[in-house]
Scaffold this motif. Structure first.
Motif, PDB file in Angstrom:
ATOM      1  N   GLY A  91      20.820  -0.796 -15.140  1.00 62.57           N
ATOM      2  CA  GLY A  91      20.421  -2.193 -15.159  1.00 62.57           C
ATOM      3  C   GLY A  91      19.063  -2.435 -15.795  1.00 62.57           C
ATOM      4  O   GLY A  91      18.700  -3.576 -16.058  1.00 62.57           O
ATOM      5  N   VAL A  92      18.310  -1.355 -16.057  1.00 63.69           N
ATOM      6  CA  VAL A  92      17.003  -1.543 -16.710  1.00 63.69           C
ATOM      7  C   VAL A  92      17.142  -1.728 -18.216  1.00 63.69           C
ATOM      8  O   VAL A  92      16.214  -2.188 -18.878  1.00 63.69           O
ATOM      9  N   ILE A  93      18.304  -1.368 -18.772  1.00 63.70           N
ATOM     10  CA  ILE A  93      18.535  -1.584 -20.199  1.00 63.70           C
ATOM     11  C   ILE A  93      18.748  -3.081 -20.408  1.00 63.70           C
ATOM     12  O   ILE A  93      19.576  -3.696 -19.750  1.00 63.70           O
ATOM     13  N   PRO A  94      17.995  -3.673 -21.338  1.00 67.46           N
ATOM     14  CA  PRO A  94      18.159  -5.113 -21.568  1.00 67.46           C
ATOM     15  C   PRO A  94      19.616  -5.472 -21.881  1.00 67.46           C
ATOM     16  O   PRO A  94      20.330  -4.717 -22.543  1.00 67.46           O
ATOM     17  N   PHE A  95      20.035  -6.613 -21.394  1.00 66.73           N
ATOM     18  CA  PHE A  95      21.411  -7.085 -21.568  1.00 66.73           C
ATOM     19  C   PHE A  95      21.828  -7.049 -23.037  1.00 66.73           C
ATOM     20  O   PHE A  95      22.932  -6.638 -23.369  1.00 66.73           O
ATOM     21  N   THR A  96      20.923  -7.461 -23.921  1.00 65.53           N
ATOM     22  CA  THR A  96      21.248  -7.550 -25.351  1.00 65.53           C
ATOM     23  C   THR A  96      21.331  -6.194 -26.040  1.00 65.53           C
ATOM     24  O   THR A  96      21.631  -6.124 -27.225  1.00 65.53           O
ATOM     25  N   GLU A  97      21.092  -5.095 -25.302  1.00 68.07           N
ATOM     26  CA  GLU A  97      21.185  -3.746 -25.875  1.00 68.07           C
ATOM     27  C   GLU A  97      22.346  -2.942 -25.291  1.00 68.07           C
ATOM     28  O   GLU A  97      22.510  -1.768 -25.603  1.00 68.07           O
ATOM     29  N   ARG A  98      23.155  -3.566 -24.450  1.00 67.63           N
ATOM     30  CA  ARG A  98      24.290  -2.858 -23.839  1.00 67.63           C
ATOM     31  C   ARG A  98      25.530  -3.045 -24.715  1.00 67.63           C
ATOM     32  O   ARG A  98      25.812  -4.173 -25.155  1.00 67.63           O
ATOM     33  N   PRO A  99      26.293  -1.995 -24.954  1.00 67.49           N
ATOM     34  CA  PRO A  99      27.435  -2.086 -25.884  1.00 67.49           C
ATOM     35  C   PRO A  99      28.414  -3.217 -25.583  1.00 67.49           C
ATOM     36  O   PRO A  99      28.745  -3.999 -26.474  1.00 67.49           O
ATOM     37  N   ARG A 142      29.093  -7.011 -27.421  1.00 69.12           N
ATOM     38  CA  ARG A 142      30.416  -7.505 -27.824  1.00 69.12           C
ATOM     39  C   ARG A 142      30.699  -8.874 -27.194  1.00 69.12           C
ATOM     40  O   ARG A 142      31.212  -9.791 -27.849  1.00 69.12           O
ATOM     41  N   LEU A 143      30.313  -9.019 -25.921  1.00 73.81           N
ATOM     42  CA  LEU A 143      30.490 -10.295 -25.220  1.00 73.81           C
ATOM     43  C   LEU A 143      29.684 -11.402 -25.906  1.00 73.81           C
ATOM     44  O   LEU A 143      30.203 -12.496 -26.158  1.00 73.81           O
TER      45      LEU A 143
END
Length: 195
Positions: free
Chosen positions: A34-42, A46-47
């Motif tokens: 959850g520490v990875i920014p939302f905009t950097e999650r695969p 896509r979402l």
């Protein structure tokens, strides 16, 4: 076709995502810290692409902490979705970010508070883990990995099947991959050398 999406996030492969699943919606599923920014999650990337093309107008999350464990990132993500006129629904609260097409001020107030609680909770978890390891070490119960274990490259790589796609992606640095996968930088280097 405009549809509703469910965003699901678990931090590790061992976590049970069943409480977040909902087959009646298009699901975007990240196994990532959850520490990875939302905009950097695969899957979040896509979402967001589907949001920008107009395929998605409503996003459902089980709880605010599924968006992240950093208050600033959660608030930034909610603002990004608001600018795209997305109705964000937090299931465990029964809250909608938009009512009759307009921003719900109560949603923002409550979610801002919960974003801060989520961050504090993560920091508390890290402290408890460190304390537990320190106590186990003093009692001789924490020894780390057993030395002398020999495994084939295939056996080693099989433990990281779900992370290999991310690790192959050269657009992420080692430290980003470490945060995204919870795998040590040395292990990531080892995986890269075998691919």
């Amino acid at each position: 076709m405009i549809t509703t999406a469910k965003y699901i996030r678990v931090s590790s492969k061992g976590q049970n995502e069943a409480r977040q699943k909902d087959s009646s919606m298009v699901e975007y599923f990240d196994t990532i810290s959850g520490v990875i920014p939302f905009t950097e999650r695969p899957e979040a990337i896509r979402l967001l692409e589907d949001v920008r093309t107009g395929k998605i107008k409503t996003i459902v999350v089980h709880s605010v902490d599924r968006l992240g464990r950093n208050a600033y990132d959660i608030q930034t993500t909610m603002e990004l979705l608001n600018r795209e006129d997305i109705n964000l629904i937090v299931e465990n609260l029964g809250l909608h970010s938009r009512i009759d097409g307009r921003q719900n001020p109560i949603f923002k107030m409550i979610c801002d508070l919960l974003a801060n609680v989520s961050q504090i909770e993560r920091e508390s978890i890290k402290e408890r883990i460190a304390e537990g390891i320190a106590i186990a070490k003093t009692k001789g119960k924490y020894k780390g990995r057993v030395k002398g274990i020999i495994e084939t490259n295939e056996e080693f790589l099989s433990k990281y099947k779900s992370e290999i796609k991310l690790i192959k992606n050269d657009s992420f640095s080692l430290s980003q991959l470490n945060k995204m996968t919870n795998i040590s930088i040395n292990t990531i280097r080892k995986i890269k050398s075998m691919l």
